[in-house]
Design an enzyme around this catalytic site. Structure first.
Site, mmCIF file in Angstrom:
data_model
loop_
_atom_site.group_PDB
_atom_site.id
_atom_site.type_symbol
_atom_site.label_atom_id
_atom_site.label_comp_id
_atom_site.label_asym_id
_atom_site.label_seq_id
_atom_site.Cartn_x
_atom_site.Cartn_y
_atom_site.Cartn_z
ATOM 1 N N HIS A 55 0.673 -1.118 0.137
ATOM 2 C CA HIS A 55 0.317 -0.138 -0.101
ATOM 3 C C HIS A 55 0.853 0.974 -0.259
ATOM 4 C CE1 HIS A 55 -2.171 2.894 2.001
ATOM 5 N NE2 HIS A 55 -3.425 2.806 1.707
ATOM 6 N N GLU A 58 1.950 2.332 -3.606
ATOM 7 C CA GLU A 58 1.142 2.475 -4.534
ATOM 8 C C GLU A 58 1.033 3.631 -3.812
ATOM 9 O OE1 GLU A 58 -2.681 3.030 -3.894
ATOM 10 O OE2 GLU A 58 -2.740 2.135 -2.772
ATOM 11 N N HIS A 59 1.230 4.673 -2.969
ATOM 12 C CA HIS A 59 1.268 5.855 -2.747
ATOM 13 C C HIS A 59 2.501 6.828 -3.220
ATOM 14 C CE1 HIS A 59 -1.584 7.058 1.016
ATOM 15 N NE2 HIS A 59 -1.965 6.217 0.301
ATOM 16 N N GLU A 133 -3.453 8.352 8.037
ATOM 17 C CA GLU A 133 -4.177 7.163 6.981
ATOM 18 C C GLU A 133 -4.783 5.643 7.731
ATOM 19 O OE1 GLU A 133 -5.590 4.855 3.238
ATOM 20 O OE2 GLU A 133 -3.191 5.826 3.094
#
Length: 432
Positions: A55, A58-59, A133
Site C-alpha cells: 500500500h 502504491e502511494h 491514513e
C-alpha cells in the site's frame, strides 16, 4: 437481457515478448477508455516486517518519476479531463485511469511511467501521509471492524492482516526496502495491462510493448502462505464510540469455486440487498440500525463470509437475536420460490447494468487475468445464476453461515455488554 451483451466482442488476451499480459475489451458506442495496470502483489504477499509496504508503494507511484513531478502528474490528468487513482488489495495492486478515447496516447505513457519508474522522492513526507491514513483508519470503527473479523477468521497470517499495514513498518521501512520491493514485484510476468472502451487490441498491444518493454522479464518473487481458517473466536476492542460495531465472519468459498454463484444468491437473500432478510428485519421493520448487511469475498485458495451491524447499545442484544434467527432460518428452511427468483433477478440486473461502464469492464477483465479467475461472459454468468437451486443455497448456509461456527469481532465502549449480546449468537463463543 442477453442480447446487448452478445453484441459486444469478447475480451482479447495477448502477451508481449517480455511476458506482460495484455487484455482488452472493445465496447461499441462509447467514447471513453478505462486503462489499468495490474500488479500481482498485495498485503497477502508481505512478511510481518513488510506489513503495509504494498500500500505504501502504491502511494509512491504518485510522487513523481524522472520526467514528471507529482504536480505535473496531477496537472496532466486534470488537463486530460480524466480520472486517475490506485488501489491495493490482499492479492493485487492496480493503477488506473479513465479518459476520452482520443486521449489514450497521452494518458498511457504517463500511467506506465508512474508504474515502472517511480522516483521515490519525498518518501519521508509520504510516510507521514500514510501514518495519518492509519490513524484515520483506527478512528473509524466501521472500517476497522472488518479487518478485526478477518484476523479472527485467519489468525496469525497475512490474509488476516489489514492492507493498510502497521505504524511500526511504515514508520521505519527504508527507501532501499521500498525500492527492492518494487523491483521484485513490478515485473512483466507479474503484471497485466487491461483496457476497455473504444479501443482496439492491436493499438493497446503496440503501446504496451513500446512503453513497458523495459520491464524486467523475470518472474516475480512473490509467494503467499496457504490460508488456514482458525476456530471460532471472539475479538473485542473496547473504544468510546456512539455505536457498537459487530461483524460475524467465517471461512467461505475461493474465487473459482463452482458454488460461488449459489453463494452470491445466498448473500443477496440474507443481507446483500434492500429486500434482504437482515435489512428488512433489522432496519425497515424495527428501526434498530442504519447499517446492516452481509458480504462475501473470495481469494485464490479460500474465502470469507460476513455479517456487519452498527447499532446503539440498547439495540445490540435484540439485533444479535435477529441475526442468529435469520442465519439459522436460511439453513433450516427452504427458500420460497418467489424469494429465490427475486435474488436471481437482482444479481442479473446488477451484472448487466454494471457492464455498461468501461471502468467496471476493465476491472473485471484485469482482475480475472491477473488472478487466474474464470472469465465468463454475461450470458454464462446468467446461466449459472439461473442454475442455482434451493438445495444449493441451503447446503452453503449449513456449511458456512451457522452462527455458532462463526467468529465475532466487535468494537464498542463496554466489553461485557458485547459478550452478553454475543451469547445470543453463540453461548460457547461468549464464554471462551
Amino acid at each position: 437481457m442477453s442480447a446487448p451483451a452478445s453484441a459486444t466482442p469478447p475480451p482479447v488476451i495477448g502477451v508481449t515478448p517480455g511476458g506482460l499480459r495484455v487484455v482488452t475489451e472493445a465496447i461499441p458506442g462509447v467514447r471513453s477508455v478505462a486503462l489499468g495496470i495490474w500488479i500481482g502483489v498485495g498485503s497477502r504477499f508481505e512478511r510481518d516486517e513488510e506489513a503495509g509496504i504494498s500500500h505504501f508503494l502504491e502511494h509512491m507511484l504518485f510522487k513523481g518519476t524522472p520526467t514528471h513531478s507529482p504536480e505535473q502528474i496531477a496537472q496532466a490528468f486534470d488537463g486530460l479531463g480524466g480520472e486517475v487513482n490506485a488501489a491495493t488489495g490482499k492479492d493485487y495492486t492496480v493503477l488506473y485511469c479513465r479518459v476520452l478515447d482520443e486521449l489514450l496516447d497521452q494518458a498511457m505513457p504517463l500511467l506506465t511511467d508512474m508504474a515502472q519508474r517511480p522516483s521515490f522522492l519525498d518518501l519521508d513526507q509520504e510516510r507521514e501521509v500514510v501514518l495519518e491514513e492509519i490513524a484515520m483508519y483506527e478512528d473509524d470503527p466501521q472500517d476497522q471492524i472488518h479487518d478485526l473479523a478477518s484476523r479472527a477468521v485467519f489468525p496469525d497470517q497475512a490474509l488476516g492482516r489489514p492492507v493498510i499495514g502497521t505504524r511500526e513498518v511504515i514508520g521505519s521501512v527504508p527507501e532501499s526496502g521500498v525500492r527492492a520491493y518494487h523491483a521484485g514485484h513490478y515485473t512483466a510476468p507479474n503484471m497485466v495491462v487491461a483496457a476497455a472502451g473504444n479501443i482496439t487490441h492491436e493499438r493497446v498491444m503496440e503501446l504496451s510493448e513500446r512503453l513497458l518493454g523495459d520491464l524486467p522479464s523475470v518472474a516475480s518473487e512473490g509467494v503467499f502462505e496457504a490460508a488456514s481458517a482458525g476456530a471460532p473466536t471472539l475479538v473485542v476492542k473496547e473504544k468510546a464510540t456512539e455505536q457498537y460495531h459487530l461483524c460475524l465472519g467465517g471461512p467461505g468459498l475461493s474465487r473459482n469455486d463452482p458454488r460461488r454463484h449459489a453463494q452470491s444468491v445466498l448473500d443477496t437473500v440474507l443481507g446483500g440487498s434492500m429486500s434482504s432478510r437482515l435489512f428488512q428485519e433489522v432496519r425497515e421493520k424495527r428501526g434498530l440500525a442504519y447499517s446492516v448487511g452481509s458480504y462475501v469475498v473470495g481469494y485464490a485458495d479460500a474465502g470469507q463470509v460476513g455479517v456487519y451491524l452498527g447499532t446503539r447499545e440498547d439495540n445490540l442484544g435484540v439485533c444479535c437475536d435477529i441475526i442468529a434467527t435469520e442465519l439459522r432460518r436460511i439453513g433450516s428452511e427452504p427458500l420460497p420460490a418467489e424469494e429465490l427468483r427475486r435474488a436471481k433477478d437482482h444479481l442479473k440486473g446488477r451484472l448487466v447494468l454494471g457492464m455498461e461502464s468501461s471502468g467496471t469492464r476493465m476491472n473485471r477483465i484485469g482482475r480475472s487475468v491477473l488472478t487466474g479467475t474464470e472469465m465468463l461472459t454475461v450470458d454464462e454468468i446468467v446461466e449459472r445464476v439461473e442454475a442455482v437451486t434451493v438445495d444449493d443455497v441451503q447446503a452453503l448456509a449449513h456449511e458456512h453461515w451457522a452462527p455458532e461456527a462463526m467468529s465475532v469481532a466487535a468494537i464498542g465502549p463496554t466489553g461485557e455488554l458485547i459478550r452478553d449480546a454475543v451469547r445470543r449468537l453463540s453461548p460457547e463463543l461468549a464464554a471462551a
